[in-house]
Design an enzyme around this catalytic site. Structure first.
Site: not given
Lengths: 423, 493
Positions: A91, A145, A191, A220, A270, A308, A310, A313, A339
């Site tokens: 960012d 920004d 924005q 925003g 994100d 799952c 992962c 699990c 997980h």
């Protein structure tokens, strides 16, 4: 960047895209986990990679303070520093200036803030932000920004929106002259607050600069505004953003938000939510979130989700074991982080497959009926998806529909998480 | 539950009781292939059943960890303790995520390193600590927990004196009597007793008391007791290994600061352990908990032939930001002046720009996942289209994590720092024991003693670097929150 649309949903605006960057391919739509300080909390890069994750986010503000640019340059960039071999996004640092610093003053030149080291006045300009991101070396970098809280009203919003356009120009100029466009891709951030006219104005200006940016973020939002306003803003942006550029909705992490955004045409999102909530003992599932600190899980020898894939699990880590260790042992946070990241990746991966096979509306319906076990859907989700041709309550009469709609976040939670805001 | 056998190497058998010895522990769970653990070696300690900072995938990829010890007391906060609800042939393994192919699991009531003040034990119970306070564990409780959890090895309850010395003759006598009675209780009846019972050798800091306890173990049992443990001739026949908890032993001696008085404590402890072992047969495994330094490990290996040490100190070092980098034998003989540190205090700003791995560029290759990370062996594909995601350009092989990176993680309070340090420290400890065994296997015992002596001369046993790291760890820990970057004000620039 090479950006290719692979498939489109014939009902909604959802699409599957292949984004090729300097560190490999990332299929979109995708969720990007946040490694604020150059580490997904508690995990190693190899672990994150093995989860099928190909794009993560670092925070410029934090890395600039620690380890600092000297170290990052010496290390050969953030990829090498943290041992991450796949794609990386940073960012601009603007958001943290507002969220973490009480004394930030925005001028046309840049953001003036007091250094967290020694309190001395420090200026972050658009050029400086891009320069820092060049040192970090992320595959996708964001323009600086002028961020205002989404709850702000009045002339400040218009000022911030217009200034963000001017700062975009400065970022473009600086980035173009750096000669790093072949490895680092600049995204603009739309924005305009919650005002549709201002949004349009900002959109229009930024889209004009399309040839100089690799993608567009929608900024925003996700700052505590009404969900009904949130989705309308997203929808307004995705309707007007160019088709051949990835669209990134910043700070979105709840499953229902992600799927609505995908249906509206968003490609990337994100949020710290899945990793942060893991540390608080919450496991995300397709049947809602489980708060493993609750006594009800203390004797449950079953895994979080037997389906799952992962690492938690897969080896049958029980809810009872997690209840016993969560908030006491870092390893419990690791287990839940693994997980939750896989949950986010599954949610988006299954969306990709559904879009490819043109059954995305059915996927949405299946997801909502599983996630909201009491059958009560948040009104804004029903409206947002309705706007792109998916009726979650298809076939129900007016009165029945009303009985299935509720305000607010809705069910699917064992406790109300109060904040999903970004770092 | 594993079948376990321990044998001393032929070179180590028939020697004096208190010489360093080589051995091999063989264990097998059901149909799994049998595993061997060479001794002298180490076991990993746990907190709430977890090898701290290691996720299950990391633990399974850590070759050095074969034996894991679980203090049961943290499970006492619920009744019945949740660990006892687990089922199957190896309930403790399956609940805690340990591998029956790889891991040996032992269970004790108390955490052997915890010597904090606690209400005294009673005639029929041990006082144990959990987050909700102190709990009484009776012999019957312990037997039922053992039966439910089926650990590979269970430590009999022991009446260890934790309050400050001196102890009255009466208290010492009581301690010995209770410990014997509790051992008998867990062994009787033999038909349903756990197969591998280890006993903590009681007697506190008194040489005669220790001798008495050990002799009691080997004395033929008579009358009612004989009936209870039939067909055992003596209690020791039902015992598979001997345990020494060094932490309470040091407290009992009165040397509460093992760092400052390490060496002296070592000698006093050796005398006490010898007193305990003297009446006992040689062929059983000897385990010492809470050795504080590798120096102590060497002294106990050399002086009393301890076979297994816990890795508590090395794991704790990872908690406070220490990356171990000592070698055995030491790189050179000591020169006058400052002794070398056992590890790096990665909080120290000298590592801000240090891009070498923890083991250093010129040291022998360290196989740990921190210095030599392996690429992911598989990827989870989340969509039918995901294959090209994994192919991509040729990804460079992962490089070892740098000191600068771990330094950064420590100062930003990231959990990953401790994960990387634990992985590394366990590998260093593993190498240490490998080197000890190699030297003992060479046949020249004097060479081992000389190397141990020069190690103690070369490396600082006062652990100044640990104390420094503890202070810095504490500073970072207290400076959490949004304003915490203030602490980063560089005062050394």
């Amino acid at each position: 960047m090479h950006f290719e649309i692979i498939a489109r949903c014939s009902t909604t605006r959802a699409r599957v895209c292949k984004m090729t960057l300097a560190h490999g391919v990332t299929m979109l739509p995708t969720f990007m986990p946040v490694a604020t300080q150059a580490a997904i909390k508690g995990l190693t890069p190899t672990q994150v990679e093995s989860l099928g994750i190909t794009l993560i986010l670092n925070n410029t503000y934090h890395l600039n303070l620690r380890p600092g640019l000297d170290v990052l340059r010496q290390a050969g960039g953030a990829h090498a520093f943290q041992g991450w071999r796949r794609n990386l996004l940073t960012d601009s640092g603007g958001f943290q200036l507002v969220s973490l610093s009480k004394f930030t003053t925005i001028t046309e030149e840049g953001a003036l803030f007091s250094s967290p080291f020694d309190g001395s006045p420090t200026m972050l300009t658009p050029e400086e932000s891009i320069s820092i991101q060049h040192a970090i070396g992320a595959d996708i970098i964001m323009q600086l920004d002028d961020v205002v809280s989404s709850l702000t009203t009045g002339p400040r919003v218009a000022e911030a929106s217009r200034r963000s356009v001017r700062w975009l120009d400065r970022c473009i100029t600086f980035h173009t002259s750096s000669g790093k466009q072949d490895r680092q891709n600049l995204f603009a951030i739309v924005q305009g607050g919650l005002d549709p006219d201002l949004r349009d104005e900002c959109l229009e200006e930024m889209v004009k600069r399309k040839d100089h940016v690799a993608g567009f973020a929608i900024g925003g939002l996700s700052g505590g505004e009404e969900k009904d306003v949130f989705w309308r803003m997203i929808s307004q942006c995705t309707a007007k953003l160019p088709d051949d550029r990835p669209r990134y909705s910043m700070g979105i992490g709840f499953a229902e938000d992600l799927l609505v955004c995908v249906a509206l045409g968003v490609d990337m999102a994100d949020c710290v939510f899945p990793t942060r909530t893991a540390r608080f003992g919450v496991a995300l599932t397709f049947e809602g979130a489980l708060n493993l600190r609750l006594k009800k899980h203390a004797t449950d020898l079953g895994p979080i989700d037997p389906q799952c894939p992962c690492p938690t699990c897969q080896v049958n880590t029980s809810r009872a074991f997690l209840h016993h260790t969560v908030t006491h042992e870092t390893a419990a946070a690791h287990a839940l982080t693994l997980h939750n990241l896989v949950f986010q990746a599954r949610l988006m991966g299954q969306a990709r497959t559904a879009i490819l096979e043109d059954r995305f509306p059915a996927y949405l319906k299946t997801f909502f009926s599983g996630y909201y076990k009491n059958g009560q859907y948040p009104e804004w989700c029903v409206n947002a998806l309705g706007s792109v041709g998916v009726d979650l309550l298809e076939g129900l009469s007016g009165e029945e529909r009303n009985g299935r709609i509720q305000g607010g976040r809705g069910a699917g939670w064992e406790y109300a998480s109060d904040s999903a805001a970004d770092a | 539950m594993a079948s376990i056998s321990f044998s001393l190497a032929s070179s180590s058998a028939n020697k004096s009781k208190f010489t360093p010895r080589l051995g091999q522990l063989t264990f097998r769970h059901g149909q799994s292939p049998s595993q061997t653990l060479d001794t002298p070696g180490f076991l990993a300690t746990t907190s709430r059943g977890v090898v701290s900072h290691l996720s299950r995938d990391h633990l399974h990829n850590t070759a050095s960890v074969q034996w894991i010890h679980v203090p049961f007391e943290s499970f006492l906060e619920n009744k019945p303790p949740v660990l006892t609800r687990s089922t199957g042939p190896n309930p403790a393994h399956s609940f805690l995520g340990f591998s029956t192919e790889k891991h040996l699991v032992s269970l004790s009531v108390r955490d052997p390193s915890d010597c904090a003040e606690i209400p005294p034990n009673g005639k029929d119970f041990v006082s144990a600590r959990c987050v909700q306070g102190v709990r009484k564990v009776t012999v019957q409780d312990w037997k039922s927990y053992a039966a439910a959890c089926k650990p590979d090895i269970i430590f009999a309850m022991s009446d260890t004196m934790i309050s400050a010395p001196p102890y009255s003759q009466k208290r010492i006598t009581k301690s010995i009597e209770r410990s014997c009675a509790w051992l008998l209780d867990i062994l009787a009846p033999v038909s349903s007793a756990p197969p591998n019972v280890f006993v903590h050798l009681a007697g506190g800091s008194s040489v005669p008391a220790r001798q008495t306890f050990s002799r009691t173990l080997t004395e033929k049992v008579y009358g009612k007791e004989a009936e209870l443990v039939h067909p055992l001739e003596c209690l020791d026949d039902g015992v598979s290994g001997y345990v020494f908890d060094l932490a309470p032993m040091r407290a009992q001696i009165g040397a509460s600061d093992p760092y400052a008085q390490g060496k002296r404590t070592g000698e006093a402890v050796i005398e006490l352990i010898q007193a305990s072992l003297d009446p006992l047969p040689d062929n059983k495994i000897r385990l010492a908990n809470s050795a504080a330094t590798p120096h102590e490990v060497l002294r106990l290996t050399a002086g009393v032939g301890i076979d297994i040490f816990d890795s508590h100190w090395a794991q704790k070092a990872a908690n406070i930001g220490i990356g171990l980098n000592f070698t055995f034998p030491p790189p050179s003989t000591a020169t006058a002046g400052k002794r070398q540190d056992l590890g790096l205090n990665l909080y120290n700003n000298t590592y801000t720009h240090d891009f070498s791995t923890l083991s250093g560029e010129d040291s022998p290759h360290c196989p740990c996942l921190t210095c030599s990370p392996a690429p992911a062996s598989s990827f989870i594909a989340h969509a039918t289209l995901d294959e090209p995601t994994f192919a991509g350009p040729d990804f460079p092989a992962p490089k070892g994590f740098s000191r600068a990176y771990i330094h950064h993680l420590l100062h930003t309070h990231e959990m990953s720092a401790h994960t990387l340090l634990v992985l590394h420290n366990l590998a260093v400890l593993d190498q240490f024991f490998t080197d000890i065994r190699r030297m003992l296997g060479g046949g020249d015992e004097q060479q081992f003693h000389r190397a141990a002596e020069s190690f103690c001369q070369y490396y600082d046993e006062d652990l100044a670097v640990f104390q420094e790291a503890t202070i810095m760890w504490d500073m970072v820990d207290k400076a959490r929150g949004k304003g915490r970057l203030m602490r980063d004000k560089p005062d050394d620039v």
